[in-house]
Design a protein around this motif. Structure first.
Motif, PDB file in Angstrom:
ATOM      1  N   ARG A   1       0.859  -1.188   0.000  1.00  0.00           N
ATOM      2  CA  ARG A   1       0.000   0.000   0.000  1.00  0.00           C
ATOM      3  C   ARG A   1       0.892   1.233   0.000  1.00  0.00           C
ATOM      4  O   ARG A   1       1.812   1.351   0.816  1.00  0.00           O
ATOM      5  CB  ARG A   1      -0.928  -0.015   1.223  1.00  0.00           C
ATOM      6  N   LEU A   2       0.600   2.155  -0.924  1.00  0.00           N
ATOM      7  CA  LEU A   2       1.465   3.313  -1.117  1.00  0.00           C
ATOM      8  C   LEU A   2       1.437   4.272   0.064  1.00  0.00           C
ATOM      9  O   LEU A   2       2.467   4.836   0.437  1.00  0.00           O
ATOM     10  CB  LEU A   2       1.065   4.071  -2.393  1.00  0.00           C
ATOM     11  N   ALA A   3       0.269   4.489   0.640  1.00  0.00           N
ATOM     12  CA  ALA A   3       0.137   5.496   1.699  1.00  0.00           C
ATOM     13  C   ALA A   3      -0.893   5.020   2.722  1.00  0.00           C
ATOM     14  O   ALA A   3      -2.015   5.507   2.756  1.00  0.00           O
ATOM     15  CB  ALA A   3      -0.258   6.842   1.111  1.00  0.00           C
ATOM     16  N   GLU A   4      -0.489   4.059   3.527  1.00  0.00           N
ATOM     17  CA  GLU A   4      -1.404   3.549   4.558  1.00  0.00           C
ATOM     18  C   GLU A   4      -1.483   4.546   5.718  1.00  0.00           C
ATOM     19  O   GLU A   4      -0.467   5.000   6.231  1.00  0.00           O
ATOM     20  CB  GLU A   4      -0.928   2.196   5.077  1.00  0.00           C
ATOM     21  N   GLY A   5      -2.689   4.870   6.123  1.00  0.00           N
ATOM     22  CA  GLY A   5      -2.887   5.840   7.188  1.00  0.00           C
ATOM     23  C   GLY A   5      -2.848   5.199   8.568  1.00  0.00           C
ATOM     24  O   GLY A   5      -3.129   4.015   8.743  1.00  0.00           O
ATOM     25  N   ARG A   6      -2.478   6.013   9.550  1.00  0.00           N
ATOM     26  CA  ARG A   6      -2.467   5.569  10.941  1.00  0.00           C
ATOM     27  C   ARG A   6      -2.586   6.782  11.853  1.00  0.00           C
ATOM     28  O   ARG A   6      -2.022   7.837  11.571  1.00  0.00           O
ATOM     29  CB  ARG A   6      -1.176   4.810  11.264  1.00  0.00           C
TER      30      ARG A   6
ATOM     31  N   MET B   1      -0.496   9.834  10.355  1.00  0.00           N
ATOM     32  CA  MET B   1       0.613   9.348   9.539  1.00  0.00           C
ATOM     33  C   MET B   1       0.085   8.765   8.239  1.00  0.00           C
ATOM     34  O   MET B   1      -1.000   8.185   8.194  1.00  0.00           O
ATOM     35  CB  MET B   1       1.398   8.251  10.287  1.00  0.00           C
ATOM     36  N   ARG B   2       0.870   8.899   7.168  1.00  0.00           N
ATOM     37  CA  ARG B   2       0.606   8.221   5.895  1.00  0.00           C
ATOM     38  C   ARG B   2       1.950   7.788   5.347  1.00  0.00           C
ATOM     39  O   ARG B   2       2.823   8.619   5.073  1.00  0.00           O
ATOM     40  CB  ARG B   2      -0.124   9.138   4.911  1.00  0.00           C
ATOM     41  N   ARG B   3       2.124   6.474   5.189  1.00  0.00           N
ATOM     42  CA  ARG B   3       3.413   5.942   4.737  1.00  0.00           C
ATOM     43  C   ARG B   3       3.198   4.599   4.064  1.00  0.00           C
ATOM     44  O   ARG B   3       2.171   3.955   4.248  1.00  0.00           O
ATOM     45  CB  ARG B   3       4.401   5.808   5.893  1.00  0.00           C
ATOM     46  N   PRO B   4       4.167   4.136   3.250  1.00  0.00           N
ATOM     47  CA  PRO B   4       4.014   2.850   2.552  1.00  0.00           C
ATOM     48  C   PRO B   4       4.079   1.672   3.522  1.00  0.00           C
ATOM     49  O   PRO B   4       4.766   1.721   4.547  1.00  0.00           O
ATOM     50  CB  PRO B   4       5.178   2.831   1.566  1.00  0.00           C
ATOM     51  N   TYR B   5       3.347   0.621   3.168  1.00  0.00           N
ATOM     52  CA  TYR B   5       3.367  -0.634   3.923  1.00  0.00           C
ATOM     53  C   TYR B   5       3.848  -1.727   2.983  1.00  0.00           C
ATOM     54  O   TYR B   5       3.374  -1.850   1.847  1.00  0.00           O
ATOM     55  CB  TYR B   5       1.969  -0.959   4.448  1.00  0.00           C
ATOM     56  N   CYS B   6       4.812  -2.542   3.458  1.00  0.00           N
ATOM     57  CA  CYS B   6       5.527  -3.463   2.558  1.00  0.00           C
ATOM     58  C   CYS B   6       5.502  -4.899   3.079  1.00  0.00           C
ATOM     59  O   CYS B   6       5.256  -5.155   4.259  1.00  0.00           O
ATOM     60  CB  CYS B   6       6.973  -3.012   2.392  1.00  0.00           C
ATOM     61  N   VAL B   7       5.799  -5.812   2.159  1.00  0.00           N
ATOM     62  CA  VAL B   7       5.940  -7.227   2.492  1.00  0.00           C
ATOM     63  C   VAL B   7       7.196  -7.760   1.822  1.00  0.00           C
ATOM     64  O   VAL B   7       7.559  -7.320   0.725  1.00  0.00           O
ATOM     65  CB  VAL B   7       4.709  -8.038   2.039  1.00  0.00           C
ATOM     66  N   CYS B   8       7.864  -8.692   2.495  1.00  0.00           N
ATOM     67  CA  CYS B   8       9.021  -9.363   1.903  1.00  0.00           C
ATOM     68  C   CYS B   8       8.558 -10.697   1.338  1.00  0.00           C
ATOM     69  O   CYS B   8       8.136 -11.588   2.091  1.00  0.00           O
ATOM     70  CB  CYS B   8      10.104  -9.568   2.962  1.00  0.00           C
ATOM     71  N   ASP B   9       8.611 -10.855   0.042  1.00  0.00           N
ATOM     72  CA  ASP B   9       8.167 -12.102  -0.582  1.00  0.00           C
ATOM     73  C   ASP B   9       9.111 -13.260  -0.277  1.00  0.00           C
ATOM     74  O   ASP B   9       8.748 -14.428  -0.440  1.00  0.00           O
ATOM     75  CB  ASP B   9       8.052 -11.915  -2.095  1.00  0.00           C
ATOM     76  N   SER B  10      10.327 -12.956   0.176  1.00  0.00           N
ATOM     77  CA  SER B  10      11.301 -13.999   0.468  1.00  0.00           C
ATOM     78  C   SER B  10      11.041 -14.672   1.820  1.00  0.00           C
ATOM     79  O   SER B  10      10.992 -15.891   1.916  1.00  0.00           O
ATOM     80  CB  SER B  10      12.714 -13.417   0.440  1.00  0.00           C
ATOM     81  N   CYS B  11      10.856 -13.848   2.882  1.00  0.00           N
ATOM     82  CA  CYS B  11      10.668 -14.430   4.218  1.00  0.00           C
ATOM     83  C   CYS B  11       9.288 -14.179   4.809  1.00  0.00           C
ATOM     84  O   CYS B  11       8.965 -14.701   5.875  1.00  0.00           O
ATOM     85  CB  CYS B  11      11.734 -13.907   5.180  1.00  0.00           C
ATOM     86  N   GLY B  12       8.471 -13.372   4.116  1.00  0.00           N
ATOM     87  CA  GLY B  12       7.110 -13.146   4.576  1.00  0.00           C
ATOM     88  C   GLY B  12       6.949 -12.039   5.600  1.00  0.00           C
ATOM     89  O   GLY B  12       5.837 -11.802   6.086  1.00  0.00           O
ATOM     90  N   PHE B  13       8.022 -11.328   5.943  1.00  0.00           N
ATOM     91  CA  PHE B  13       7.936 -10.285   6.961  1.00  0.00           C
ATOM     92  C   PHE B  13       7.212  -9.071   6.395  1.00  0.00           C
ATOM     93  O   PHE B  13       7.476  -8.634   5.279  1.00  0.00           O
ATOM     94  CB  PHE B  13       9.335  -9.890   7.421  1.00  0.00           C
ATOM     95  N   CYS B  14       6.296  -8.502   7.189  1.00  0.00           N
ATOM     96  CA  CYS B  14       5.532  -7.330   6.776  1.00  0.00           C
ATOM     97  C   CYS B  14       5.767  -6.190   7.761  1.00  0.00           C
ATOM     98  O   CYS B  14       5.873  -6.421   8.971  1.00  0.00           O
ATOM     99  CB  CYS B  14       4.033  -7.639   6.723  1.00  0.00           C
ATOM    100  N   CYS B  15       5.837  -4.971   7.272  1.00  0.00           N
ATOM    101  CA  CYS B  15       5.966  -3.814   8.152  1.00  0.00           C
ATOM    102  C   CYS B  15       5.824  -2.539   7.345  1.00  0.00           C
ATOM    103  O   CYS B  15       5.861  -2.555   6.105  1.00  0.00           O
ATOM    104  CB  CYS B  15       7.321  -3.823   8.875  1.00  0.00           C
ATOM    105  N   ALA B  16       5.653  -1.441   8.077  1.00  0.00           N
ATOM    106  CA  ALA B  16       5.800  -0.111   7.493  1.00  0.00           C
ATOM    107  C   ALA B  16       7.246   0.300   7.760  1.00  0.00           C
ATOM    108  O   ALA B  16       7.620   0.493   8.917  1.00  0.00           O
ATOM    109  CB  ALA B  16       4.823   0.864   8.127  1.00  0.00           C
TER     110      ALA B  16
END
Length: 323
Positions: free
Chosen positions: A94-99, A110-125
């Protein structure tokens, strides 16, 4: 509000200038409200002035924090975000996830990108991770205020009142209790991991300070405390408390009595406390002492009374210390 999308360095410079202009304009409006034009009646007490300034300062602090987060490079979704776990490149979900983040001075948007790692599955902003912002709940600073009130006051209800009055944090007594107990569990779990490493990972002690202290003192004692939980028909339980501190010795052979001897000066003090068994407490205290440089310090002291449980603890873990 500027949207956190990819911008060139020139655009980011222009954005910064725009935000600066907006913020200074807000400061000017606050100034005009607090200091009217010449000849306008004030009609306020100093307490009124204090309250108004504090209120306006909190609003400005919220705005400034939001601008700071917005202009952070990690708020740009076109950045390359390496995974904190495996180092591989993360994919932006998500390009600009709000919080809405509850900070020490109020709520921050706050508005910032939220990411996932396709290699290990870790997700975070990535912005949250880099700045140490908890995944959910309030900021670290706000948690510290709540936990401080919860431990200093005699009840969660009083802690709630203290926070509302002194920190302008509105939180129910159950909210204070839930947050304080959650943070307490994290501390206990972290301590358990340190003890596990010290005693079960090939005897690897925590990394001591460099250089180690010249004199390290360990103190242990037990007491009685009344709790809300009944066990074996009683609310009273035994608590165990230990302290480890480095000291500056001040020997004085000429002192005639103990009353005239000033003694060693304690420097940095750290503590462990638990209602677990003496065996578990001994491991906790030894782990803390090792982290303070016990294994390498030339002068070790252990101070306690002659209770059998404490003497057994000293014999098992601190037998090389002067009793």
């Amino acid at each position: 509000m500027i949207e956190p999308i990819h911008r060139t360095p020139q655009q980011r410079t222009a954005d910064r200038a725009l935000l600066r202009e907006q913020y200074l304009s807000d400061c000017g409006r606050v100034f005009d409200r607090m200091i009217p034009a010449e000849g306008a009646p004030f009609g306020e007490t100093f307490s009124d002035i204090e309250t108004a300034i504090e209120r306006e300062s909190r609003k400005l602090a919220q705005t400034l924090c939001e601008h700071r987060l917005l202009m952070d490079p990690l708020a740009d979704p076109q950045q390359i975000f390496p995974c904190p776990r495996c180092g591989k490149r993360m994919r932006v979900l998500r390009l600009a996830e709000g919080r809405r983040l509850d900070a020490t001075f109020g709520q921050v948007q706050m508005r910032r990108p939220y990411c996932v790692c396709d290699s290990c599955g870790f997700c975070c902003a990535p912005l949250d991770y880099a700045l140490g912002i908890p995944i959910r709940g309030p900021s670290v600073g706000r948690r510290e205020l709540v936990c401080n009130a919860a431990t200093k006051d005699r009840s969660f209800e009083k802690a709630s009142a203290t926070l509302a009055h002194h920190s302008k944090i509105v939180l129910s007594d159950e909210g204070v209790r839930g947050l304080a107990e959650s943070e307490g569990r994290k501390l206990v779990e972290a301590r358990a991991r340190r003890v596990e490493v010290c005693f079960h990972s090939l005897g690897r002690q925590p990394e001591p300070p460099s250089p180690p202290p010249h004199c390290l003192v360990t103190v242990a004692d037990g007491g009685r405390v009344q709790t809300r939980h009944v066990e074996n028909g009683s609310r009273w339980k035994e608590n165990k408390i230990g302290c480890v501190y480095d000291a500056r010795p001040q020997p004085d052979p000429a002192a005639a009595t103990a009353e005239t001897y000033q003694g060693a000066k304690a420097l940095t003090q750290t503590y462990v406390a638990t209602m677990e068994s003496w065996e578990a407490f001994g491991r906790m205290l030894f782990t803390e002492a090792c982290a303070r440089g016990y294994m390498k310090t030339p002068l070790k002291l252990f101070i306690s009374d002659a209770a059998e449980s404490v003497l057994s603890l000293r014999e098992e873990h601190f037998s090389d210390a002067h009793p």
